[in-house]
Scaffold this motif. Structure first.
Motif, short mmCIF file in Angstrom:
data_model
loop_
_atom_site.label_atom_id
_atom_site.label_comp_id
_atom_site.label_asym_id
_atom_site.label_seq_id
_atom_site.Cartn_x
_atom_site.Cartn_y
_atom_site.Cartn_z
N GLU A 9 0.81 -1.22 0.00
CA GLU A 9 0.00 0.00 0.00
C GLU A 9 0.85 1.27 0.00
O GLU A 9 0.40 2.32 -0.44
CB GLU A 9 -0.90 0.00 1.24
CG GLU A 9 -1.84 -1.18 1.30
CD GLU A 9 -2.52 -1.33 2.65
OE1 GLU A 9 -3.66 -1.85 2.68
OE2 GLU A 9 -1.92 -0.93 3.68
N GLU A 21 5.19 -1.64 2.08
CA GLU A 21 4.47 -1.74 3.35
C GLU A 21 2.98 -1.96 3.15
O GLU A 21 2.37 -1.41 2.24
CB GLU A 21 4.70 -0.44 4.13
CG GLU A 21 3.96 -0.33 5.46
CD GLU A 21 4.07 1.06 6.05
OE1 GLU A 21 4.55 1.20 7.20
OE2 GLU A 21 3.68 2.03 5.36
N LEU A 23 -0.54 -2.05 5.88
CA LEU A 23 -0.95 -1.69 7.23
C LEU A 23 -1.97 -2.69 7.78
O LEU A 23 -2.86 -3.15 7.07
CB LEU A 23 -1.57 -0.28 7.24
CG LEU A 23 -0.69 0.85 6.68
CD1 LEU A 23 -1.42 2.19 6.80
CD2 LEU A 23 0.65 0.91 7.39
N GLY A 24 -1.80 -3.01 9.06
CA GLY A 24 -2.78 -3.86 9.72
C GLY A 24 -2.80 -5.29 9.21
O GLY A 24 -3.86 -5.81 8.84
N ALA A 25 -1.65 -5.95 9.18
CA ALA A 25 -1.57 -7.34 8.71
C ALA A 25 -1.63 -8.31 9.88
O ALA A 25 -1.10 -8.04 10.96
CB ALA A 25 -0.28 -7.56 7.92
N SER A 26 -2.28 -9.44 9.68
CA SER A 26 -2.41 -10.44 10.74
C SER A 26 -2.37 -11.84 10.14
O SER A 26 -2.76 -12.05 8.99
CB SER A 26 -3.73 -10.28 11.50
OG SER A 26 -3.86 -9.00 12.06
N TYR A 158 1.24 -8.39 19.50
CA TYR A 158 0.92 -7.12 18.88
C TYR A 158 2.24 -6.40 18.56
O TYR A 158 3.01 -6.07 19.46
CB TYR A 158 0.08 -6.25 19.83
CG TYR A 158 -1.22 -6.89 20.24
CD1 TYR A 158 -2.39 -6.71 19.50
CD2 TYR A 158 -1.28 -7.69 21.38
CE1 TYR A 158 -3.58 -7.30 19.88
CE2 TYR A 158 -2.48 -8.28 21.78
CZ TYR A 158 -3.62 -8.09 21.03
OH TYR A 158 -4.80 -8.68 21.41
N ARG A 160 4.18 -3.19 16.56
CA ARG A 160 3.98 -1.90 15.89
C ARG A 160 4.51 -1.97 14.46
O ARG A 160 4.01 -1.32 13.55
CB ARG A 160 4.65 -0.77 16.66
CG ARG A 160 6.16 -0.87 16.74
CD ARG A 160 6.79 0.38 17.36
NE ARG A 160 8.25 0.25 17.40
CZ ARG A 160 9.05 0.54 16.40
NH1 ARG A 160 8.54 0.98 15.25
NH2 ARG A 160 10.36 0.41 16.52
N HIS A 196 -0.37 -9.93 15.09
CA HIS A 196 -0.92 -8.69 14.53
C HIS A 196 0.21 -7.68 14.33
O HIS A 196 1.03 -7.48 15.24
CB HIS A 196 -1.94 -8.06 15.49
CG HIS A 196 -3.21 -8.83 15.65
ND1 HIS A 196 -3.93 -9.33 14.59
CD2 HIS A 196 -3.90 -9.19 16.77
CE1 HIS A 196 -5.01 -9.96 15.04
NE2 HIS A 196 -5.00 -9.89 16.36
N GLY A 198 1.12 -3.66 12.93
CA GLY A 198 0.66 -2.37 12.42
C GLY A 198 1.25 -2.05 11.06
O GLY A 198 0.53 -1.73 10.11
N SER A 199 2.57 -2.16 10.94
CA SER A 199 3.26 -1.94 9.67
C SER A 199 4.04 -3.19 9.31
O SER A 199 5.10 -3.45 9.87
CB SER A 199 4.24 -0.74 9.78
OG SER A 199 5.14 -0.73 8.68
#
Length: 323
Positions: A9, A21, A23-26, A158, A160, A196, A198-199
């Motif tokens: 993205e 990058e 965002l918000g990958a899990s 979690y 970042r 999870h 964030g980046s």
């Protein structure tokens, strides 16, 4: 990795490191013991995997252990002797300055008292880390959450930020090993592991290697991994961890030389004796650079770790064709 490299993205340039990058990958591992990679295009260092996990479990922040197995970690130090931000274990497992139990011990006591609790959270990233502008050694891990459900211990990590090609491989290995150790302390079975981020990113400089990994996995869609995952004994205790760390230090500083028979005679479960076999093999790599690693020692390793070791140091096993 395919998702990040093909569906990125953003192109992020944090601290001059260009990366693709999302965002918000899990993702979730239903069996966290399947934590090891067996890819010829992505050789891993099984010795470092255990060294880092034990460094965390020991609540350590000094460079002596982690810097020995990965010299690049020395660049993270401010004073040349310790690491602060990425020493997650010092924030999770070390007793607090006021003598209170560690965050880990407090979380386990909570789960023993309230088996369905949602509060067993192990914080790592702290408000003070926001003040560290420009320093590369900041925690990528925000925290770990332990959830006991129906006789299983689940963990949620979690992050970042996470590099899908580099740090993620080691992080997942260490965190799931910590999860397995926590399950043993609570007398629970190993549940799922959820990651999870964030980046989630892959460095532009690593895109070529990432491509080789994706080519290999696309060309060989066999069931992974190649080897049965070793199972940490349910009776593993802190005494076992301390014993392994004591022998690791002796091997790292070349104060001892162990044969497989020596290690077999230690008061440790087979699982942890095989970890020490890896450290002895690494001792030979470092201190006997012109000699092959003892074949009997290699044969005594856990099979998956032996496969990884032989591909990480192929020239050190030249006396016999690598399997």
């Amino acid at each position: 990795m395919r998702h990040v490299t093909e569906n990125n993205e953003h192109v992020n340039t944090a601290r001059g490191n260009d990366s693709h990058e999302v965002l918000g990958a899990s993702f979730r591992l239903t069996d966290p013991r399947q934590r090891a990679l067996f890819l010829t295009s992505r050789p891993v260092n099984p010795v470092y995997h255990y060294a880092e996990a034990l460094w965390y479990l020991g609540g350590l922040r000094n460079l002596d252990l982690i810097g020995h197995y990965a010299s690049r970690r020395r660049a993270d130090s401010r004073d040349g002797t310790t690491i602060e931000g990425s020493a997650y274990g010092a924030r999770i497992f070390a007793a607090r300055p006021d003598g209170a139990p560690s965050e880990f011990d407090r979380a386990l006591e909570l789960l023993k008292a309230e088996k369905d609790s949602k509060r067993a959270y192990l914080p790592v990233f702290e408000a003070r880390d926001l003040d560290e502008i420009g320093h590369p050694d900041l925690p990528c891990l925000v925290g770990l959450q332990l959830l006991a459900r129906d006789g299983y211990l689940h963990m949620i990590a979690y992050m970042r930020a996470n590099d899908a090609n580099r740090g993620m491989v080691c992080d997942v290995y260490s965190f799931t090993l910590i999860q397995e150790f926590a399950a043993a302390q609570l007398g629970l079975r190993l549940g799922s592991y959820t990651h999870h981020v964030g980046s989630m990113h892959v460095g532009v400089r690593d895109l070529e290697r990432a491509g080789r990994v994706l080519e290999e996995t696309a060309a060989s869609p066999r069931a992974m991994p190649l080897f049965a995952a070793p199972v940490m004994p349910a009776h593993t205790t802190w005494k076992h961890i301390r014993t392994v760390l004591e022998h690791e230090e002796l091997l790292r500083t070349n104060q001892v030389q162990y044969t497989p028979a020596d290690i077999a005679g230690l008061d440790l479960p087979l699982y942890w004796r095989r970890v020490l076999l890896l450290f002895e093999a690494h001792r030979q790599v470092v201190n006997c650079p012109t000699e092959p690693v003892d074949r009997q020692l290699l044969e005594a390793l856990e099979p998956g770790a032996r496969w990884q070791f032989e591909r990480r140091w192929p020239t050190r096993v030249a006396t016999e064709e690598v399997r």
